[in-house]
Design a protein around this motif. Sequence first.
Motif, PDB file in Angstrom:
ATOM      1  N   ASP A 313       0.826  -1.209   0.000  1.00 57.79           N
ATOM      2  CA  ASP A 313       0.000   0.000   0.000  1.00 57.79           C
ATOM      3  C   ASP A 313       0.860   1.259   0.000  1.00 57.79           C
ATOM      4  OD1 ASP A 313      -2.550  -1.006  -0.187  1.00 57.79           O
ATOM      5  OD2 ASP A 313      -2.867  -1.162   1.978  1.00 57.79           O
ATOM      6  N   VAL A 314       1.978   1.228   0.710  1.00 57.65           N
ATOM      7  CA  VAL A 314       2.875   2.378   0.748  1.00 57.65           C
ATOM      8  C   VAL A 314       3.545   2.585  -0.610  1.00 57.65           C
ATOM      9  CG1 VAL A 314       5.019   3.284   1.745  1.00 57.65           C
ATOM     10  CG2 VAL A 314       3.291   2.235   3.233  1.00 57.65           C
ATOM     11  N   LEU A 315       4.031   1.486  -1.205  1.00 51.52           N
ATOM     12  CA  LEU A 315       4.791   1.581  -2.453  1.00 51.52           C
ATOM     13  C   LEU A 315       3.911   1.832  -3.675  1.00 51.52           C
ATOM     14  CD1 LEU A 315       7.352  -1.354  -1.989  1.00 51.52           C
ATOM     15  CD2 LEU A 315       7.738   1.094  -1.600  1.00 51.52           C
ATOM     16  N   TYR A 316       2.747   1.193  -3.710  1.00 53.35           N
ATOM     17  CA  TYR A 316       1.954   1.204  -4.942  1.00 53.35           C
ATOM     18  C   TYR A 316       0.632   1.975  -4.832  1.00 53.35           C
ATOM     19  CZ  TYR A 316       5.270  -2.148  -6.811  1.00 53.35           C
ATOM     20  OH  TYR A 316       6.432  -2.751  -7.271  1.00 53.35           O
ATOM     21  N   ASN A 317       0.189   2.248  -3.604  1.00 56.16           N
ATOM     22  CA  ASN A 317      -1.072   2.986  -3.444  1.00 56.16           C
ATOM     23  C   ASN A 317      -0.874   4.322  -2.736  1.00 56.16           C
ATOM     24  OD1 ASN A 317      -2.595   0.939  -4.691  1.00 56.16           O
ATOM     25  ND2 ASN A 317      -2.825  -0.188  -2.771  1.00 56.16           N
ATOM     26  N   ASP A 318       0.411   4.700  -2.536  1.00 55.98           N
ATOM     27  CA  ASP A 318       0.742   5.998  -1.925  1.00 55.98           C
ATOM     28  C   ASP A 318       0.089   6.203  -0.563  1.00 55.98           C
ATOM     29  OD1 ASP A 318       2.361   6.852  -4.095  1.00 55.98           O
ATOM     30  OD2 ASP A 318       0.563   7.439  -5.213  1.00 55.98           O
ATOM     31  N   LYS A 319      -0.078   5.123   0.185  1.00 58.11           N
ATOM     32  CA  LYS A 319      -0.640   5.236   1.529  1.00 58.11           C
ATOM     33  C   LYS A 319       0.406   5.825   2.489  1.00 58.11           C
ATOM     34  CE  LYS A 319      -4.787   3.328   1.002  1.00 58.11           C
ATOM     35  NZ  LYS A 319      -5.058   1.983   1.536  1.00 58.11           N
ATOM     36  N   ILE A 321       2.697   6.029   5.613  1.00 58.67           N
ATOM     37  CA  ILE A 321       3.330   4.937   6.363  1.00 58.67           C
ATOM     38  C   ILE A 321       2.777   4.843   7.780  1.00 58.67           C
ATOM     39  CG2 ILE A 321       5.490   4.067   7.309  1.00 58.67           C
ATOM     40  CD1 ILE A 321       6.959   5.160   4.944  1.00 58.67           C
ATOM     41  N   LYS A 322       2.639   5.963   8.464  1.00 61.19           N
ATOM     42  CA  LYS A 322       2.158   5.920   9.839  1.00 61.19           C
ATOM     43  C   LYS A 322       0.727   5.394   9.914  1.00 61.19           C
ATOM     44  CE  LYS A 322       5.147   9.436  11.877  1.00 61.19           C
ATOM     45  NZ  LYS A 322       5.206  10.729  12.619  1.00 61.19           N
ATOM     46  N   THR A 323      -0.087   5.770   8.945  1.00 63.25           N
ATOM     47  CA  THR A 323      -1.466   5.276   8.901  1.00 63.25           C
ATOM     48  C   THR A 323      -1.491   3.761   8.711  1.00 63.25           C
ATOM     49  OG1 THR A 323      -2.235   7.370   7.965  1.00 63.25           O
ATOM     50  CG2 THR A 323      -3.672   5.458   7.691  1.00 63.25           C
ATOM     51  N   VAL A 324      -0.612   3.277   7.843  1.00 62.37           N
ATOM     52  CA  VAL A 324      -0.531   1.841   7.572  1.00 62.37           C
ATOM     53  C   VAL A 324      -0.071   1.081   8.821  1.00 62.37           C
ATOM     54  CG1 VAL A 324       0.819   0.121   6.320  1.00 62.37           C
ATOM     55  CG2 VAL A 324      -0.234   2.005   5.075  1.00 62.37           C
ATOM     56  N   ILE A 325       0.921   1.631   9.536  1.00 65.24           N
ATOM     57  CA  ILE A 325       1.410   0.982  10.757  1.00 65.24           C
ATOM     58  C   ILE A 325       0.308   0.944  11.816  1.00 65.24           C
ATOM     59  CG2 ILE A 325       3.007   1.222  12.702  1.00 65.24           C
ATOM     60  CD1 ILE A 325       5.047   2.357  10.673  1.00 65.24           C
ATOM     61  N   GLY A 327      -2.802   0.801  11.274  1.00 64.64           N
ATOM     62  CA  GLY A 327      -3.745  -0.222  10.843  1.00 64.64           C
ATOM     63  C   GLY A 327      -3.290  -1.626  11.221  1.00 64.64           C
ATOM     64  N   LEU A 328      -1.978  -1.877  11.114  1.00 70.85           N
ATOM     65  CA  LEU A 328      -1.436  -3.180  11.512  1.00 70.85           C
ATOM     66  C   LEU A 328      -1.610  -3.413  13.011  1.00 70.85           C
ATOM     67  CD1 LEU A 328       1.903  -3.321   9.462  1.00 70.85           C
ATOM     68  CD2 LEU A 328      -0.057  -4.846   9.188  1.00 70.85           C
ATOM     69  N   MET A 329      -1.327  -2.399  13.802  1.00 65.86           N
ATOM     70  CA  MET A 329      -1.393  -2.538  15.254  1.00 65.86           C
ATOM     71  C   MET A 329      -2.830  -2.681  15.762  1.00 65.86           C
ATOM     72  SD  MET A 329       1.674  -2.721  16.297  1.00 65.86           S
ATOM     73  CE  MET A 329       1.433  -2.534  18.064  1.00 65.86           C
ATOM     74  N   GLU A 330      -3.781  -2.141  15.019  1.00 66.08           N
ATOM     75  CA  GLU A 330      -5.174  -2.152  15.466  1.00 66.08           C
ATOM     76  C   GLU A 330      -5.963  -3.340  14.925  1.00 66.08           C
ATOM     77  OE1 GLU A 330      -6.498   1.659  14.189  1.00 66.08           O
ATOM     78  OE2 GLU A 330      -5.333   2.756  15.712  1.00 66.08           O
ATOM     79  N   ARG A 331      -5.276  -4.246  14.249  1.00 68.66           N
ATOM     80  CA  ARG A 331      -5.968  -5.449  13.764  1.00 68.66           C
ATOM     81  C   ARG A 331      -6.487  -6.266  14.941  1.00 68.66           C
ATOM     82  NH1 ARG A 331      -2.438  -8.846  11.812  1.00 68.66           N
ATOM     83  NH2 ARG A 331      -3.803  -9.960  10.392  1.00 68.66           N
ATOM     84  N   GLU A 332      -7.500  -7.056  14.686  1.00 73.60           N
ATOM     85  CA  GLU A 332      -8.105  -7.895  15.746  1.00 73.60           C
ATOM     86  C   GLU A 332      -7.055  -8.840  16.337  1.00 73.60           C
ATOM     87  OE1 GLU A 332     -11.643 -11.258  16.201  1.00 73.60           O
ATOM     88  OE2 GLU A 332     -11.404 -10.142  14.343  1.00 73.60           O
ATOM     89  N   GLY A 333      -7.066  -8.994  17.659  1.00 71.77           N
ATOM     90  CA  GLY A 333      -6.133  -9.879  18.317  1.00 71.77           C
ATOM     91  C   GLY A 333      -6.308 -11.335  17.912  1.00 71.77           C
ATOM     92  N   LYS A 334      -5.209 -12.086  17.872  1.00 72.98           N
ATOM     93  CA  LYS A 334      -5.268 -13.496  17.469  1.00 72.98           C
ATOM     94  C   LYS A 334      -4.099 -14.257  18.067  1.00 72.98           C
ATOM     95  CE  LYS A 334      -5.414 -12.484  13.160  1.00 72.98           C
ATOM     96  NZ  LYS A 334      -5.493 -12.664  11.699  1.00 72.98           N
ATOM     97  N   ALA A 335      -4.121 -15.558  17.967  1.00 75.53           N
ATOM     98  CA  ALA A 335      -3.039 -16.392  18.476  1.00 75.53           C
ATOM     99  C   ALA A 335      -1.824 -16.301  17.564  1.00 75.53           C
ATOM    100  CB  ALA A 335      -3.490 -17.848  18.582  1.00 75.53           C
ATOM    101  N   GLU A 336      -0.626 -16.433  18.166  1.00 77.02           N
ATOM    102  CA  GLU A 336       0.590 -16.456  17.355  1.00 77.02           C
ATOM    103  C   GLU A 336       0.698 -17.809  16.687  1.00 77.02           C
ATOM    104  OE1 GLU A 336       5.278 -15.180  17.752  1.00 77.02           O
ATOM    105  OE2 GLU A 336       4.309 -16.142  19.464  1.00 77.02           O
TER     106      GLU A 336
END
Length: 336
Positions: A313-319, A321-325, A327-336
């Motif tokens: 998304d950063v490289l090809y959709n000009d998103k 970076i901080k917004t993308v990060i 989004g990763l941190m706020e994903r639903e919790g899950k097992a490793e």
Amino acid sequence: MTQKIAVLGAGSWGSVLANLLVKNGNDVVNWTNMEEQAKELNENHTNRAYMPDLTYDDRLIATTDLKMAAQDADAILFVVPTQVMRLVAQQLVDVLKNSKQKPIIIHASKGLELNTHKRLSQVLSEEIPAEYRSSMVVLSGPSHAEDVAKDDLTLVTAASSNINAARKVQSLFMSEHFRVYTNDDIVGVEMGAALKNVIAIGAGALHGLGYGDDAKAALITRGLAEISRLGVAFGAKPLTFMGLSGVGDLIVTATSEHSRNWRAGNELGQGMSLKEVTNTMGMVIEGVPSTKAAYELAKQKKIEMPITDAIYDVLYNDKNIKTVINGLMEREGKAE
């Protein structure tokens, strides 16, 4: 026994590997498509555009004549950018048709072919018929040209479906500073080599943004999980990603300023655009097309790869970076 080896590509990695092979007692010809570079290597024994601090062995021969380089070679080592691998292989076939040898074909490049997303051994196998080669071997692992050039300790892997061919390549490169292991999982070794460049861009971006060691360790660990999932889906052995060509190569590429992929990510994190980064780098950033390949292959196999998606998304959709990060941190919790 002295072997004749053609090294195709005289960038930093190609020329340093050629120099290593010469010091191991082989007759080596380093092919380049640039006349000035060949002249500099032959007359001054330097390659300042790529390795400004290295003086090369005066026995190393450079040439722009592919026939002269490859004719009757016992082994031919490709160290050219991914996007020209097929073209150089096509040019080589005409030489091999008139050769007395069936050389071992080796490649030490890291990436996936643009558009087809094929591994580089697949590209070479398609373009160089079996009657013109004895075997196919991949040389990969945690290795920076700058470190190998100064005789730092380096360990890599020679991978082939033909383990005897892998052992021959092992013997060509082994030295007191350069240790080579063998592996029969050519798929895993090539996938690890290509996909770690994606994660390295992300690691560089974290550094550029000012994040600390916790964030970088998390990215590398979860990035390795993504690399493994995609590699296994294409037939790789899971344990390969725990080895030199997996976690080893990922660590060195995602933590070192010598890595152009890390440097590209670092500059992106500092606010530069991808176009600006590409224009100032001066060398191919393999992680950029590899990100697109990984993203599309993951969709094809229906494999979840959130870090790869974010970097895409950063490289090809000009998103942002901080917004993308976030989004990763706020994903639903899950097992490793």
